[in-house]
Motif scaffolding. Structure first.
Motif, short mmCIF file in Angstrom:
data_model
loop_
_atom_site.label_atom_id
_atom_site.label_comp_id
_atom_site.label_asym_id
_atom_site.label_seq_id
_atom_site.Cartn_x
_atom_site.Cartn_y
_atom_site.Cartn_z
N VAL A 37 44.07 18.85 50.24
CA VAL A 37 42.81 18.16 49.94
C VAL A 37 42.89 16.74 50.50
CG1 VAL A 37 41.42 17.20 48.07
CG2 VAL A 37 42.23 19.56 47.94
N ARG A 38 44.03 16.10 50.34
CA ARG A 38 44.20 14.73 50.84
C ARG A 38 43.94 14.68 52.35
NH1 ARG A 38 47.22 11.52 53.63
NH2 ARG A 38 47.72 9.42 52.98
N ARG A 39 44.48 15.65 53.09
CA ARG A 39 44.31 15.68 54.55
C ARG A 39 42.84 15.91 54.91
NH1 ARG A 39 45.10 13.77 59.30
NH2 ARG A 39 45.33 15.29 60.96
N VAL A 40 42.16 16.77 54.17
CA VAL A 40 40.74 17.02 54.46
C VAL A 40 39.93 15.75 54.24
CG1 VAL A 40 38.69 18.33 53.76
CG2 VAL A 40 40.89 19.48 54.01
N ILE A 41 40.20 15.02 53.17
CA ILE A 41 39.48 13.76 52.92
C ILE A 41 39.76 12.78 54.06
CG2 ILE A 41 39.23 11.80 51.34
CD1 ILE A 41 38.22 14.58 50.30
N GLU A 42 40.99 12.72 54.49
CA GLU A 42 41.36 11.85 55.61
C GLU A 42 40.61 12.26 56.88
OE1 GLU A 42 45.57 10.12 56.85
OE2 GLU A 42 45.41 12.26 57.25
N LEU A 43 40.51 13.57 57.13
CA LEU A 43 39.81 14.06 58.32
C LEU A 43 38.32 13.73 58.28
CD1 LEU A 43 41.53 17.53 58.74
CD2 LEU A 43 41.81 15.52 60.22
N VAL A 44 37.72 13.80 57.11
CA VAL A 44 36.31 13.45 56.97
C VAL A 44 36.10 11.98 57.34
CG1 VAL A 44 34.43 13.14 55.30
CG2 VAL A 44 35.78 15.25 55.30
N ALA A 45 37.05 11.14 56.96
CA ALA A 45 36.96 9.71 57.31
C ALA A 45 37.20 9.48 58.81
CB ALA A 45 37.97 8.91 56.49
N LEU A 59 34.64 17.45 63.92
CA LEU A 59 35.68 17.85 62.98
C LEU A 59 35.83 19.37 63.00
CD1 LEU A 59 37.65 17.54 60.60
CD2 LEU A 59 35.66 17.41 59.10
N GLN A 60 34.74 20.10 62.99
CA GLN A 60 34.81 21.55 62.97
C GLN A 60 35.26 22.13 64.31
OE1 GLN A 60 30.99 22.30 61.06
NE2 GLN A 60 32.13 22.93 59.23
N ARG A 61 35.06 21.40 65.40
CA ARG A 61 35.62 21.84 66.68
C ARG A 61 37.14 21.71 66.67
NH1 ARG A 61 31.05 19.40 68.85
NH2 ARG A 61 32.15 17.46 69.27
N GLU A 62 37.63 20.63 66.10
CA GLU A 62 39.07 20.39 66.03
C GLU A 62 39.76 21.29 65.00
OE1 GLU A 62 41.07 18.34 67.88
OE2 GLU A 62 39.32 17.94 69.12
N PHE A 63 39.06 21.61 63.91
CA PHE A 63 39.61 22.42 62.83
C PHE A 63 38.63 23.55 62.51
CE2 PHE A 63 41.54 18.29 62.51
CZ PHE A 63 42.87 18.57 62.22
N PRO A 64 38.53 24.56 63.39
CA PRO A 64 37.53 25.61 63.20
C PRO A 64 37.74 26.44 61.93
CG PRO A 64 39.00 26.15 65.01
CD PRO A 64 39.33 24.75 64.59
N LEU A 116 38.28 25.24 59.06
CA LEU A 116 37.75 24.46 57.95
C LEU A 116 36.24 24.67 57.86
CD1 LEU A 116 38.88 22.49 55.85
CD2 LEU A 116 38.40 20.65 57.45
N GLU A 117 35.79 25.23 56.75
CA GLU A 117 34.37 25.52 56.55
C GLU A 117 33.70 24.41 55.76
OE1 GLU A 117 34.28 29.36 54.69
OE2 GLU A 117 35.40 30.29 56.34
N ASN A 118 32.36 24.34 55.87
CA ASN A 118 31.61 23.31 55.14
C ASN A 118 31.89 23.34 53.65
OD1 ASN A 118 30.28 21.99 57.26
ND2 ASN A 118 28.67 23.53 57.32
N GLU A 119 31.99 24.53 53.07
CA GLU A 119 32.26 24.65 51.64
C GLU A 119 33.65 24.12 51.30
OE1 GLU A 119 31.50 25.42 47.58
OE2 GLU A 119 30.23 25.01 49.31
N ASP A 120 34.62 24.29 52.21
CA ASP A 120 35.96 23.72 52.01
C ASP A 120 35.88 22.20 51.89
OD1 ASP A 120 37.12 26.29 52.36
OD2 ASP A 120 37.31 25.98 54.52
N ILE A 121 35.13 21.60 52.79
CA ILE A 121 34.99 20.14 52.81
C ILE A 121 34.28 19.67 51.55
CG2 ILE A 121 33.91 18.21 54.03
CD1 ILE A 121 34.32 19.89 56.63
N ARG A 122 33.20 20.35 51.17
CA ARG A 122 32.45 19.98 49.97
C ARG A 122 33.34 20.04 48.73
NH1 ARG A 122 29.92 21.44 45.65
NH2 ARG A 122 30.55 23.62 45.72
N GLN A 123 34.12 21.10 48.60
CA GLN A 123 34.97 21.23 47.43
C GLN A 123 36.12 20.23 47.45
OE1 GLN A 123 36.09 25.11 46.02
NE2 GLN A 123 34.08 25.97 46.49
N ALA A 124 36.64 19.90 48.61
CA ALA A 124 37.70 18.88 48.70
C ALA A 124 37.16 17.53 48.24
CB ALA A 124 38.23 18.79 50.13
N LEU A 125 35.95 17.19 48.67
CA LEU A 125 35.33 15.93 48.24
C LEU A 125 35.07 15.93 46.74
CD1 LEU A 125 32.83 15.45 51.20
CD2 LEU A 125 34.80 13.98 50.67
N LEU A 126 34.58 17.03 46.22
CA LEU A 126 34.32 17.15 44.79
C LEU A 126 35.61 17.05 43.98
CD1 LEU A 126 32.15 17.57 42.66
CD2 LEU A 126 32.38 20.03 43.02
#
Length: 79
Positions: free
Chosen positions: A26-34, A42-47, A49-59
């Motif tokens: 989760v920490r890495r996903v938050i870092e990637l969003v930043a 981001l999704q080209r680099e980490f295909p 990783l789905e939108n719902e993954d990112i949403r739940q990591a932020l939550l």
């Protein structure tokens, strides 16, 4: 709060919360969003990783923060 994509397994990534069965914490996903303000890049680099993954990591990260108010001492400027 539904966080079915966040998994904590003591045998994977030292027990850090991860996204699904990926080796992305989760920490890495938050870092990637930043680091990737453009979500498409981001999704080209980490295909994987789905939108719902990112949403739940932020939550998950937001729910881990404490909402307490800390009183700060007044700051005096040196004369």
């Amino acid at each position: 709060m539904k966080l079915d994509r966040i998994q904590i397994n003591q045998d994977r990534m030292n027990g850090q919360p991860c996204i699904r069965n990926l080796r992305l914490t989760v920490r890495r996903v938050i870092e990637l969003v930043a680091l990737y303000p453009d979500r498409q890049e981001l999704q080209r680099e980490f295909p994987e990783l789905e939108n719902e993954d990112i949403r739940q990591a932020l939550l998950y990260a937001a729910s881990s923060l404490d909402d307490r108010v800390i009183e700060l001492q007044p700051y005096a400027l040196a004369a």
